[in-house]
Scaffold this motif. Structure first.
Motif, short mmCIF file in Angstrom:
data_model
loop_
_atom_site.label_atom_id
_atom_site.label_comp_id
_atom_site.label_asym_id
_atom_site.label_seq_id
_atom_site.Cartn_x
_atom_site.Cartn_y
_atom_site.Cartn_z
N VAL A 1 0.84 -1.19 0.00
CA VAL A 1 0.00 0.00 0.00
C VAL A 1 0.88 1.24 0.00
O VAL A 1 1.78 1.38 0.84
CB VAL A 1 -0.93 0.03 1.23
CG1 VAL A 1 -1.76 1.30 1.24
CG2 VAL A 1 -1.84 -1.19 1.25
N ALA B 1 1.21 4.27 1.22
CA ALA B 1 0.71 5.12 2.30
C ALA B 1 1.70 6.23 2.61
O ALA B 1 2.91 6.09 2.39
CB ALA B 1 0.45 4.28 3.55
N GLY C 1 -3.99 6.59 2.51
CA GLY C 1 -3.67 5.73 1.38
C GLY C 1 -3.47 6.53 0.11
O GLY C 1 -3.47 7.77 0.12
N PRO C 2 -3.31 5.85 -1.02
CA PRO C 2 -3.01 6.54 -2.28
C PRO C 2 -4.11 7.48 -2.75
O PRO C 2 -3.84 8.42 -3.52
CB PRO C 2 -2.80 5.39 -3.27
CG PRO C 2 -3.44 4.20 -2.65
CD PRO C 2 -3.31 4.39 -1.18
N ASP C 3 -5.36 7.26 -2.31
CA ASP C 3 -6.45 8.16 -2.69
C ASP C 3 -6.76 9.19 -1.61
O ASP C 3 -7.75 9.90 -1.69
CB ASP C 3 -7.71 7.35 -3.03
CG ASP C 3 -8.19 6.47 -1.88
OD1 ASP C 3 -7.55 6.50 -0.79
OD2 ASP C 3 -9.17 5.73 -2.05
N LEU D 1 -5.84 5.79 6.72
CA LEU D 1 -5.53 4.38 6.92
C LEU D 1 -5.05 4.07 8.33
O LEU D 1 -5.11 2.92 8.77
CB LEU D 1 -4.43 3.93 5.94
CG LEU D 1 -4.85 3.40 4.58
CD1 LEU D 1 -3.61 3.08 3.76
CD2 LEU D 1 -5.71 2.16 4.73
N GLY E 1 -10.12 4.70 4.47
CA GLY E 1 -9.81 3.60 3.57
C GLY E 1 -9.39 2.37 4.35
O GLY E 1 -9.40 2.35 5.59
N ILE F 1 -6.74 -1.39 4.11
CA ILE F 1 -5.68 -2.14 3.43
C ILE F 1 -6.26 -3.06 2.36
O ILE F 1 -5.74 -3.15 1.24
CB ILE F 1 -4.85 -2.93 4.45
CG1 ILE F 1 -4.01 -1.97 5.31
CG2 ILE F 1 -3.94 -3.95 3.76
CD1 ILE F 1 -3.36 -2.63 6.52
N GLU G 1 -8.69 -2.78 0.53
CA GLU G 1 -9.17 -2.08 -0.66
C GLU G 1 -8.03 -1.73 -1.61
O GLU G 1 -8.27 -1.49 -2.79
CB GLU G 1 -9.90 -0.80 -0.26
CG GLU G 1 -11.18 -1.03 0.53
CD GLU G 1 -11.88 0.27 0.84
OE1 GLU G 1 -13.11 0.30 0.72
OE2 GLU G 1 -11.20 1.25 1.19
N TYR G 2 -6.82 -1.71 -1.08
CA TYR G 2 -5.67 -1.29 -1.88
C TYR G 2 -4.72 -2.44 -2.24
O TYR G 2 -3.93 -2.30 -3.18
CB TYR G 2 -4.85 -0.24 -1.11
CG TYR G 2 -5.62 0.97 -0.67
CD1 TYR G 2 -6.23 1.81 -1.60
CD2 TYR G 2 -5.72 1.30 0.68
CE1 TYR G 2 -6.93 2.93 -1.19
CE2 TYR G 2 -6.41 2.43 1.09
CZ TYR G 2 -7.02 3.24 0.16
OH TYR G 2 -7.70 4.36 0.57
N ALA G 3 -4.75 -3.50 -1.48
CA ALA G 3 -3.76 -4.58 -1.68
C ALA G 3 -4.44 -5.94 -1.59
O ALA G 3 -5.37 -6.14 -0.82
CB ALA G 3 -2.65 -4.49 -0.63
#
Length: 264
Positions: A125, A127, A155-157, A161, A206, A208, A210-212
Motif C-alpha cells: 500500500v 501510504a 492511502g493513495p487516494d 488508513l 480507507g 488495506i 481495498e488497496y492490496a
C-alpha cells in the motif's frame, strides 16, 4: 543513548480485552523505565471502543455497544474514540525510554512511524502522512476527526488508513496506533451518539484490503516483522510478574467506571 543501544523484544499477535490491552502497555512502560527491555508489539482487540483520554463519555452510544457486544475502555492518549474491530483493525505499540528518543513530539512521531510506513510498503500500500490538515467530519470519532500531517496516515487516494498517538510516563514514551485493514462502517459509526453518516465515513476512511491483495494474517505478520527488524528485536513475551501487574492494573484502573466514564 539511541534506540539501537537498547535491548528490544517483539510481542504479538495478542488479543486481550480492552482494559488488559491498555494495562500491558502501561506495565511495559514501567519495565523499560526500570531498565528492562524496550517493547514493540502487535495486537488485536476483541470488538472494543477505546475513548481518548479527555473524551466525553456522552459521545458514546452505550446501548448500541452493549447490544452489539462491544467493550468500552479509555486510552491514556488523547484524540477521539476508535472502534477496534476484531477483524478490521490491526494495532501496534512501541515502548522505549524517553532518553533514547527525540524530545520534540513531532520528531518522535516521525521516528516511530518509520516502521509503520515501511510495513504499509511491505503490505503493498502506497501510504504516507496526509499532506495538509483537513476539517473534521465527526469530532468524537478518531478516524473522522481533523487530519494532521504529523500523525495521520492516508492511502493513495487520500483516505485515512492509520492514526497514532503518544504519551509519556515514568521516563518512558509509549506510542500506539490503529491500522485499518477492512471497513465495517455501520458498527464503527454506531458506537457514537448522534447522527454519524456511514457514507461520509467511507469517503474519509480507507482500508488495506481495498488497496492490496493480501489477507489479514499476512498483513499482521508483515507489521510484526517490520517492527522487529526496525530495532533488531528478539522474539519475546510478558514475564509472569508483568502479567500479574497488568491484570491488577486492568482491574483497578482500566476496567472501572471511574476511568472509563470519567468526565473530561
Amino acid at each position: 543513548m539511541t534506540l539501537a543501544d537498547l535491548d528490544w523484544r517483539v510481542v504479538g499477535e495478542e488479543r486481550h480485552d480492552g482494559p488488559l490491552t491498555m494495562a500491558f502497555e502501561e506495565v511495559a512502560a514501567e519495565t523499560v523505565a526500570d531498565g528492562g527491555p524496550a517493547t514493540v508489539r502487535v495486537y488485536t482487540w476483541p470488538d472494543t471502543l477505546s475513548l481518548g483520554y479527555r473524551q466525553d463519555p456522552d459521545s458514546v452510544d452505550w446501548d448500541f455497544c452493549e447490544r452489539e457486544g462491544i467493550g468500552v475502555t479509555r486510552r491514556p492518549t488523547g484524540g477521539g474514540a476508535i472502534y477496534h474491530d476484531s477483524v478490521a483493525d490491526i494495532s501496534y505499540g512501541i515502548v522505549a525510554p524517553t532518553d533514547a528518543v527525540p524530545g520534540d513530539l513531532m520528531d518522535c512521531y516521525e521516528l516511530f512511524c518509520e516502521p509503520i510506513l515501511d510495513a504499509f510498503e511491505g503490505i503493498g500500500v502506497a501510504a504516507h502522512f496526509v499532506d495538509s490538515e483537513r476539517e473534521a467530519v465527526h469530532q468524537p470519532a478518531c478516524y473522522l476527526r481533523e487530519l494532521h500531517p504529523a500523525h495521520d496516515i492516508v492511502g493513495p487516494d487520500g483516505r485515512k488508513l492509520g492514526g497514532n498517538a503518544q504519551y509519556r510516563q515514568r521516563d518512558a514514551v509509549v506510542q500506539h496506533g490503529s491500522l485499518s485493514f477492512s471497513l465495517r462502517p455501520e458498527r464503527h459509526c454506531g458506537c457514537f451518539s448522534g447522527d454519524v453518516d456511514t457514507d461520509a465515513f467511507r469517503e474519509r476512511v480507507g482500508a488495506i484490503d481495498e488497496y492490496a491483495d493480501i489477507d489479514r494474517e499476512a498483513a499482521v505478520a508483515t507489521l510484526k516483522e517490520t517492527l522487529a527488524e526496525w530495532v533488531d528485536a528478539e522474539e519475546g513475551g510478558w514475564t509472569d510478574e508483568e502479567r500479574s501487574r497488568a491484570r491488577e492494573r486492568a482491574e483497578s484502573k482500566y476496567d472501572t467506571d471511574a476511568w472509563v466514564r470519567r468526565s473530561p
